[in-house]
Scaffold this motif. Structure first.
Motif, PDB file in Angstrom:
ATOM      1  N   LYS A 130     -26.006 -28.223  45.405  1.00  0.00           N
ATOM      2  CA  LYS A 130     -24.971 -29.011  46.094  1.00  0.00           C
ATOM      3  C   LYS A 130     -23.599 -28.759  45.464  1.00  0.00           C
ATOM      4  CE  LYS A 130     -24.897 -31.714  48.892  1.00  0.00           C
ATOM      5  NZ  LYS A 130     -25.031 -33.166  48.998  1.00  0.00           N
ATOM      6  N   GLN A 131     -23.514 -28.778  44.142  1.00  0.00           N
ATOM      7  CA  GLN A 131     -22.233 -28.568  43.460  1.00  0.00           C
ATOM      8  C   GLN A 131     -21.669 -27.182  43.766  1.00  0.00           C
ATOM      9  OE1 GLN A 131     -23.781 -29.307  39.524  1.00  0.00           O
ATOM     10  NE2 GLN A 131     -22.812 -31.338  39.423  1.00  0.00           N
ATOM     11  N   THR A 173     -20.510 -26.848  47.406  1.00  0.00           N
ATOM     12  CA  THR A 173     -19.279 -27.616  47.609  1.00  0.00           C
ATOM     13  C   THR A 173     -18.077 -26.854  47.064  1.00  0.00           C
ATOM     14  OG1 THR A 173     -20.493 -29.708  47.477  1.00  0.00           O
ATOM     15  CG2 THR A 173     -18.109 -29.797  47.135  1.00  0.00           C
ATOM     16  N   ARG A 178     -17.268 -23.959  49.341  1.00  0.00           N
ATOM     17  CA  ARG A 178     -16.581 -24.409  50.554  1.00  0.00           C
ATOM     18  C   ARG A 178     -15.116 -24.743  50.293  1.00  0.00           C
ATOM     19  NH1 ARG A 178     -17.715 -23.745  55.927  1.00  0.00           N
ATOM     20  NH2 ARG A 178     -19.948 -23.376  56.063  1.00  0.00           N
ATOM     21  N   LEU A 179     -14.893 -25.501  49.232  1.00  0.00           N
ATOM     22  CA  LEU A 179     -13.530 -25.924  48.934  1.00  0.00           C
ATOM     23  C   LEU A 179     -12.623 -24.752  48.559  1.00  0.00           C
ATOM     24  CD1 LEU A 179     -14.204 -29.221  46.934  1.00  0.00           C
ATOM     25  CD2 LEU A 179     -13.371 -29.004  49.290  1.00  0.00           C
ATOM     26  N   ASN A 224     -26.243 -30.046  52.334  1.00  0.00           N
ATOM     27  CA  ASN A 224     -25.015 -29.602  52.977  1.00  0.00           C
ATOM     28  C   ASN A 224     -23.810 -30.151  52.230  1.00  0.00           C
ATOM     29  OD1 ASN A 224     -25.760 -28.057  55.488  1.00  0.00           O
ATOM     30  ND2 ASN A 224     -27.040 -29.880  55.762  1.00  0.00           N
ATOM     31  N   PRO A 225     -22.673 -29.419  52.237  1.00  0.00           N
ATOM     32  CA  PRO A 225     -22.387 -28.247  53.062  1.00  0.00           C
ATOM     33  C   PRO A 225     -23.100 -26.991  52.557  1.00  0.00           C
ATOM     34  CG  PRO A 225     -20.582 -28.612  51.540  1.00  0.00           C
ATOM     35  CD  PRO A 225     -21.534 -29.771  51.357  1.00  0.00           C
TER      36      PRO A 225
END
Length: 294
Positions: free
Chosen positions: A101-102, A105, A108-109, A172-173
């Motif tokens: 998850k980390q 994320t 994505r960012l 997600n994402p």
């Protein structure tokens, strides 16, 4: 040929320094910035540090090691092109679902600029403090990679291993490209074989007290044995003769690495101190731009 700066987060643990380094590196043409990882440093440890002749981790217990994922996220917000990599994150110490998850994320960012560099760790006492078994950490790392890739690949993911099990879960994402490049670090034959089997790259560190070139060949052989194209595994090494003040011809040194199949050169930030505003642009003009694609 691509170029990276190593030891970013422990050289510049402060906010202003982190942004200064990242923006200067990006402007100079560096491809990527690396961040190292330690959760805790035990006061009294006997494990030999493999990346320095002293066998001791540089600095004392008060040395700052900002969490690499958080530090890179902060840097991502201050840059637009620079790739961001953990070099390396000690994978067996992290829960793979949380890390998946980390990492996704952060990817994505940052617009898909994150690379997950992983290692199995060398500091037994740190594992003990975290309550994680030091034994079989290599097998645990292999399984964690497979579990994370399952989560990144699809919703309703399932995985059944020795160390982690889940069924019908979604995380997600998802990463921008549907996956995150995994770069395997380490100075051993086992690390080289792991890189060949499952890695998108191999980085045997820039301070290893061993000849890394045979390790690169071992990684290529492992890739072939696993039915993979060895050329798909990016090879990353240091290049001491390219550093400022080495007295050597940096272009010849980098060209020699390129001929041996190296795709990225990692250089320690400390070699460019204290005048980053002068040394990084100078290196960009004299070296990086020489190897830039036409």
């Amino acid at each position: 040929m691509k170029f990276a700066l190593h030891f970013g987060n422990n050289t510049f643990p402060d906010p202003a320094g982190a942004v200064r380094l990242a923006r200067l590196a990006e402007a100079a043409g560096f491809d990527s910035l690396f961040a190292v990882d330690h959760v805790v440093i035990p006061d009294d440890y006997q494990s030999p540090y493999p990346y320095a002749a002293s066998r001791r981790l540089p600095g004392g217990r008060a040395t700052a090691y900002p969490d690499p994922l958080i530090w890179l996220a902060y840097v991502a917000a201050a840059t637009t092109r620079l790739r961001l990599m953990t070099a390396v994150l000690i994978l067996p110490q992290r829960h793979p679902l949380v890390l998946a998850k980390q990492a996704a994320t952060l990817d994505r960012l940052s617009g898909g600029r994150f690379e997950l560099g992983i290692g199995v760790g060398w500091l037994r006492e740190e594992f003990a403090a975290l309550g994680v078994p030091f034994e079989r950490r290599g097998r645990r790392a292999d399984e964690y990679v497979a579990a994370m890739r399952a989560l990144w690949r699809e919703d309703g993911a399932r995985f059944a291993g020795e160390f982690v099990r889940f069924e019908g879960v979604s995380c997600n994402p998802k990463p921008v490209a549907g996956r995150i490049p995994i770069i395997v670090g380490g100075h051993t034959e086992a690390a080289a074989r792991r890189a060949g089997r499952l890695g998108d790259g191999f980085f045997p560190s820039i301070g290893a007290q061993v000849d890394v070139m045979p390790l690169l060949e071992a990684a290529r052989r492992a890739a072939e044995a696993a039915g993979r194209d060895p050329r798909a595994v990016e090879m990353i090494t240091g290049c001491p003769d390219a550093l400022p003040g080495s007295g050597k011809d940096p272009l010849a040194a980098v060209e020699e690495r390129r001929r041996r199949g190296i795709g990225r050169i990692a250089l320690p930030v400390g070699a460019f101190l204290p005048d980053l505003e002068e040394s990084l642009p100078r290196f960009g003009e004299r070296v990086i731009r020489h190897f830039a694609p036409p």
